[in-house]
Scaffold this active site. Structure first.
Site, mmCIF file in Angstrom:
data_model
loop_
_atom_site.group_PDB
_atom_site.id
_atom_site.type_symbol
_atom_site.label_atom_id
_atom_site.label_comp_id
_atom_site.label_asym_id
_atom_site.label_seq_id
_atom_site.Cartn_x
_atom_site.Cartn_y
_atom_site.Cartn_z
ATOM 1 N N ASP A 33 27.177 77.252 36.547
ATOM 2 C CA ASP A 33 28.617 77.034 36.491
ATOM 3 C C ASP A 33 29.077 76.465 35.154
ATOM 4 O O ASP A 33 30.181 75.965 35.049
ATOM 5 C CB ASP A 33 29.060 76.094 37.623
ATOM 6 C CG ASP A 33 28.414 74.716 37.531
ATOM 7 O OD1 ASP A 33 27.628 74.497 36.592
ATOM 8 O OD2 ASP A 33 28.695 73.871 38.395
ATOM 9 N N LYS A 35 19.393 71.426 47.233
ATOM 10 C CA LYS A 35 19.862 72.804 47.426
ATOM 11 C C LYS A 35 18.712 73.803 47.411
ATOM 12 O O LYS A 35 18.629 74.682 48.272
ATOM 13 C CB LYS A 35 20.872 73.170 46.328
ATOM 14 C CG LYS A 35 22.225 72.512 46.477
ATOM 15 C CD LYS A 35 23.198 73.032 45.423
ATOM 16 C CE LYS A 35 24.578 72.435 45.626
ATOM 17 N NZ LYS A 35 25.556 72.952 44.652
ATOM 18 N N ARG A 67 37.713 73.375 47.102
ATOM 19 C CA ARG A 67 37.622 74.416 46.057
ATOM 20 C C ARG A 67 38.461 75.628 46.426
ATOM 21 O O ARG A 67 39.060 76.275 45.568
ATOM 22 C CB ARG A 67 36.178 74.849 45.839
ATOM 23 C CG ARG A 67 35.253 73.930 45.049
ATOM 24 C CD ARG A 67 35.619 72.526 44.957
ATOM 25 N NE ARG A 67 34.599 71.689 44.326
ATOM 26 C CZ ARG A 67 34.503 70.391 44.532
ATOM 27 N NH1 ARG A 67 35.336 69.787 45.358
ATOM 28 N NH2 ARG A 67 33.595 69.669 43.916
ATOM 29 N N CYS A 105 45.695 61.257 19.668
ATOM 30 C CA CYS A 105 46.966 60.539 19.624
ATOM 31 C C CYS A 105 47.883 60.938 20.780
ATOM 32 O O CYS A 105 48.667 60.123 21.274
ATOM 33 C CB CYS A 105 47.672 60.753 18.282
ATOM 34 S SG CYS A 105 48.291 62.415 18.015
ATOM 35 N N ALA A 134 26.800 78.650 45.059
ATOM 36 C CA ALA A 134 27.376 79.749 45.840
ATOM 37 C C ALA A 134 26.767 81.100 45.454
ATOM 38 O O ALA A 134 26.327 81.867 46.312
ATOM 39 C CB ALA A 134 28.891 79.770 45.642
ATOM 40 N N VAL A 150 17.000 73.301 33.855
ATOM 41 C CA VAL A 150 16.340 74.124 32.838
ATOM 42 C C VAL A 150 17.002 73.784 31.511
ATOM 43 O O VAL A 150 18.153 74.148 31.254
ATOM 44 C CB VAL A 150 16.471 75.624 33.167
ATOM 45 C CG1 VAL A 150 15.790 76.464 32.098
ATOM 46 C CG2 VAL A 150 15.860 75.912 34.528
#
Length: 1041
Positions: A554, A506, A34, A610, A455, A530
């Site tokens: 995110d 986490k 990242r 297309c 984060a 949620v």
């Protein structure tokens, strides 16, 4: 990123980092992926060969240490001569109570916790004194020096040493006192920045280029170019005026869609189609002055344009604070009016020395006379950390001072007694000095719901711990939920996690780590999403116990849902997000501000069907095509196949239904069954035939349907930019890209549950099998190829099937049954969900090879694996510095929400640390919608009607009229229209009970209905109203059966 040493830091030194190695390093993509998208590989390599000296292990210092170790420098020396004190526990999240009791040195105490953040970084410590008599030659071994908690005189001396050293050592000075933070940068006289904008260059297609002086370039489809006069662009694939190709020209902007590029009058005329340009990043050199030179005429960044004079006012006040410390050898005493007035006088004296001083803000100065707050330290720490990374890499540095104040936090508290701010000898003394004991107690009692624990979530939990949010003894609580497991790539930003936590939840892992920072907290960790499916858990009763909601998400969809639930339950919401070095915060307060759903970003532009299928123009198109192929072949079709056979008793029954004309979606499934490989060799054959289909036959068919000289009705060429004519690719086993595509046939083996060995993937084994394959000769088909960009992708399961195809499917199924191929094993497949971060599963190998081959076929520049992974995996670039900054800013707003501050106190923020820019703005005020002269509502209003078992629709409409003075003309529940007078039969519904109309579940207590009202003038549209909450019984209980 494999560095030249392996130990992560067991040694303590007197300013002596190990010698640097210039060896090239391989970047550990599984950890840094990242961040690579933010900094780029060259910058990552530079950083990993750099040594950094950081002095001062208070709250600000440890925040900087955390961020730059996560980023991946080579060596970090932590310096601090001070011992741990109880006070430090309120700002330094890597200190523990035991460190205070044993009076450990602060650098030594935090060292193991900083070092374990990143095994590729060598962290060492020093506790030697650093003062005006210290020999500074030891600093020559470092590329960057950061000072925190250092006197101004020492900062100036060390800055001069760094500035005049050759090559210059980058210097950063940081301070956080009370409500103010200061960052100063000096990167020397000649600091070259290779990426002044921090933005990825995008390809823009050309509509026209004129012959003239100057020549004018116009963008295709009135797309905005986003250029600035003086920048340069590089031309590619221009037809006619092809001498422009490969050249860079400086631009003069004429409009958002056009620009001039100098003299083109002598060039061949533009052919009327083809070509694109992209921005050339021109390196820029920055020159910095020393701190001594900057003191009287500082260059400052202005974050809050409603207070343009604030940076200079804080500059004078903090210089006065430096002078106060020099004179008294201490900071001002908390609540001491005499010290505050001395500081005001010193500020006035300093202000006279400034070339362009602003009027002294005595209120700000008096607030500053209190001491350190952990909240603002982390926001400043994020920005300071990014400056460290710039010093070692490529982005534009801060010029040269950054100041931020949080006077809005303490302003409403000025009238409180001095006792409110007096120290109590606990970890909250620093915070108490800023916001007082009463506010601290409110924070302790706070009940917070945080959605997401990535984060930003980790940073917020850290800040909650430092602020004392949700303490068990005060009946407070932090409830955090996140369904995700920890992956290795998370460790680069989500600092509460370590390698031993990979594949653990986490939320529960972060909860344990948070309690290590502050054992007094109550943290309740959930593993739920949620969303509407979990409203039984996160119901109104759950929200009624909360004080506020924090999102650490995110994606937009989840934010919108949490926002709607927060508004419905009248709870404040603190939202934030990052993308690379950019970040935003948004504060949503009941009855004061608009909500997240009040504004809508423009939808993400979709690639036309297309274009993806037949006419890709840029590499993003080929990558998305390859990603879609993966999804179809290895996930969607196997899933549909399994679902079909789970709901059908036998192949014979399916055959009978099909023979009777009821195929029930069997066509696609039977096709998969009849073509299903049964051994490894068949998988290789399948992959080889797919190669021919995708990269040869597709091109031949397109060129058959649209020969190169095909023209449109207006006479223009069909194959003109952005359409690219394809070139068929002949399979060549010697070409590694061709070989790799076929070897990925192992994925076919996996979904069909066919065993294979590693040696089956060898060049020799694959070559042997391929030599025996006969690929059918291509015959052109007379089929229609979609060219309309507005046509959406059809649903394969809903496509009409011809009678011939039906007969073929029936025959194939009969044949399979007769051959005894319909076994339980053959009626089961193993879908593969795309996982971008596992380099061993072959998923990215398939996407990268398929995308590259398609790019070759259309003469599109091939992307490397890193870029392909970012686009295919929809990866959001991320870096720890930005997440730390947004979390710090959100924490300031949290204090204001808890204090019940007025609207003018709240700030939203946008920043881009790469440039750098930070803009604080007032929150958006809530809007009221007028229904009648005396009736209006906002998003925060909700009307209520209490009903009973026999309460009719007519009773409901009358109740709204009686209670709120206006009669509804339409009533809607979700997507169901309960009452629209013009609809046939709806007037008969007026007598029906609400319970019969809505049909609530057994446990449903109420529903929220949408109502609208007749306009005051005929011909106008109906007027919307607030949601009306209808309770099925007078006491709010669930309806009786």
């Amino acid at each position: 990123m494999n560095l030249s040493y392996t130990d992560s830091a067991s040694r303590t030194s007197e300013f002596s980092p190990p010698e640097m190695s210039a060896d090239s390093m391989e970047i550990d993509d599984s950890l840094y992926s990242r961040q690579r998208y933010v900094l780029g590989d060259s910058a990552m390599q530079q950083m990993a060969q750099s040594s950094v000296f950081l002095s001062g292990m208070g709250g600000l210092g440890v925040e900087i240490a955390k961020n730059i170790v996560l980023a991946g420098v080579k060596v970090l020396t932590l310096h601090d001569p001070k011992q741990c004190e109880t006070w430090d526990l309120g700002s330094n999240f890597f200190l523990r109570q035991d460190d205070v009791l044993t009076q450990r040195n602060r650098a030594v105490a935090v060292h193991p916790r900083v070092a374990e953040l990143n095994p590729y970084v060598h962290v060492d410590t020093s506790s030697s004194s650093l003062d005006l008599s210290t020999d500074l030659c030891f600093l020559k071994r470092y590329q960057c020096v950061i000072l925190t908690e250092a006197r101004l005189s020492l900062q100036k001396k060390i800055n001069d040493f760094c500035h005049f050293h050759q090559p210059p050592i980058r210097f950063i000075g940081c301070d956080a006192y009370g409500i103010c933070v200061r960052v100063f940068c000096d990167f020397g006289d000649q600091f070259e920045v290779s990426d002044p904008t921090g933005e990825e260059a995008k390809e823009m297609f050309i509509q026209n280029i004129t012959q003239g002086n100057p020549g004018v370039v116009t963008c295709m489809d009135s797309r905005t170019h986003g250029l600035q006069t003086g920048q340069s662009v590089l031309f590619r694939e221009v037809n006619g005026m092809d001498t422009l190709n490969g050249t860079a020209r400086q631009v003069t902007v004429l409009s958002p869609y056009s620009f001039s590029v100098g003299d083109t009058s002598c060039l061949q005329p533009y052919a009327g189609h083809g070509g694109f340009f992209l921005l050339v990043k021109t390196p820029r050199t920055y020159s910095s002055q020393t701190m001594e030179q900057q003191l009287s005429e500082p260059q400052v960044l202005t974050p809050d344009f409603s207070k343009p004079e604030a940076p200079l006012q804080i500059h004078a006040a903090m210089l006065a604070l430096d002078a106060f410390q020099e004179q008294h050898n201490r900071l001002p005493n908390i609540g001491c009016c005499q010290d505050a007035e001395v500081l005001v006088k010193l500020t006035e004296d300093v202000n006279h020395t400034l070339t362009n001083g602003a009027p002294v803000n005595s209120e700000l100065v008096r607030c500053l006379s209190r001491t350190a707050s952990p909240t603002i330290g982390c926001g400043g720490g994020g920005l300071a950390s990014q400056e460290v990374l710039k010093a070692l890499t490529k982005f534009a540095p801060l010029q040269q001072w950054f100041y931020l104040d949080a006077i809005e936090v303490v302003k409403p508290l000025l009238s409180l007694s001095a006792e409110e701010f007096s120290p109590r000898g606990d970890r909250y003394d620093g915070l108490r000095a800023c916001i007082g004991e009463t506010m601290c107690l409110e924070l302790h009692k706070l009940r917070v719901f945080m959605v997401g624990c990535g984060a930003i979530g980790c940073e917020m939990l850290k800040n909650f711990a430092l602020l004392g949010v949700g303490l068990a003894k005060s009946s407070g609580e932090v409830c955090v939920t996140d369904p995700d497991l920890i992956e290795k790539s998370n460790l680069n930003r989500q600092f509460l996690f370590r390698s031993q936590h990979i594949q653990k939840p986490k939320s529960t892992t972060a909860a344990v780590a948070t309690l290590e920072i502050n054992p007094e907290m109550q943290v309740d960790a959930h593993l739920n999403k949620v969303c509407p499916a979990t409203e039984g858990v996160y119901n109104d009763l759950f929200y009624s116990r909360l004080h506020l909601v924090v999102t650490a998400l995110d994606n937009v969809e989840a934010r919108r849902y949490v926002d709607s639930r927060s508004v419905s339950n009248q709870k404040a919401l603190l939202d934030s997000g990052t993308m690379g070095t950019k970040g935003h915060t948004e504060i949503i307060v009941p009855n004061l501000t608009e909500s997240y759903n009040s504004h809508r970003d423009p939808p993400e532009e979709e690639i036309p069907f297309c274009t993806l299928k037949s006419f890709p123009a840029v590499i993003e198109h080929t990558i998305q095509w390859a990603r879609d192929k993966f999804e179809s072949a290895f996930a969607h079709k196997p899933t549909i196949y399994n679902m079909f056979w789970q709901t059908h008793s036998s192949a014979e029954a399916v055959l009978q239904d099909a023979a009777e004309g009821d195929s029930g979606g069997a066509f696609q499934v039977v096709k998969l069954l009849s073509r299903r490989p049964s051994q490894w060799e068949h998988c290789i054959i399948l992959a080889r035939l797919k190669f021919d289909k995708y990269f040869k036959r597709k091109a031949l068919q397109l060129l058959h349907s649209f020969p190169l000289d095909t023209r449109l009705k207006d006479g223009s060429l069909f194959w003109q930019s952005p359409k690219r004519p394809p070139s068929p690719i002949e399979f060549d086993l010697k070409d590694s890209l061709h070989f790799n595509f076929v070897v990925i046939s192992s994925l076919y083996a996996e979904i069909y549950n066919i065993p294979f060995r590693d040696q089956d993937l060898s060049q020799e084994a694959v070559s042997r099998m391929l030599s025996e394959i006969t690929v059918p000769e291509y015959r052109p088909a007379e089929k229609r190829i979609e060219t309309d960009e507005n046509v959406k992708k059809p649903d394969q399961m809903k496509l009409s099937v011809s009678s011939e195809e039906e007969r073929e499917a029936i025959a194939q199924l009969e044949e399979a049954i007769t051959a005894d191929h319909v076994t339980p094993e053959r009626l089961r497949m193993s879908p593969r969900m795309f996982e971008k971060d596992d380099d061993l599963n072959g998923h990215m190998d398939f996407v990268a090879s398929a995308s590259s081959l398609r790019a070759r076929m259309y003469s599109i520049e091939v992307a490397d694996r890193l870029k392909t992974k970012r686009i295919a995996g929809k990866i959001i670039p991320a870096i720890a510095t930005a997440t730390a900054a947004v979390a710090g800013l959100v924490s300031l707003e949290l204090v204001k929400v808890v204090g019940g501050y007025g609207f003018e106190s709240y700030n939203n923020c946008f920043f881009n640390l790469a440039i750098p820019v930070m803009v604080l703005t007032e929150a958006a005020p809530v809007k009221r919608t007028q229904i009648r002269e005396d009736i209006s509502f906002s998003i925060w209003d909700r009307w209520t009607v209490w009903g009973h078992q026999h309460f009719s629709l007519s009773d409901f409409i009358n109740a709204v009229l009686v209670n709120y003075g206006i009669e509804p003309t339409m009533v809607v529940h979700g997507v169901k229209m309960l009452y629209v007078p013009v609809m046939p039969g709806h007037n008969k519904r007026l007598k029906l009970t609400m319970q019969k109309l809505i049909k609530p579940s057994v446990d449903r207590r109420y529903v929220d209905l949408t109502v609208s009202f007749a306009p005051e003038s005929d011909g106008d549209e109906d007027l919307p109203g607030p949601p009306v909450r209808y309770y099925f019984s007078p006491d709010g209980d669930a309806p009786t059966a």
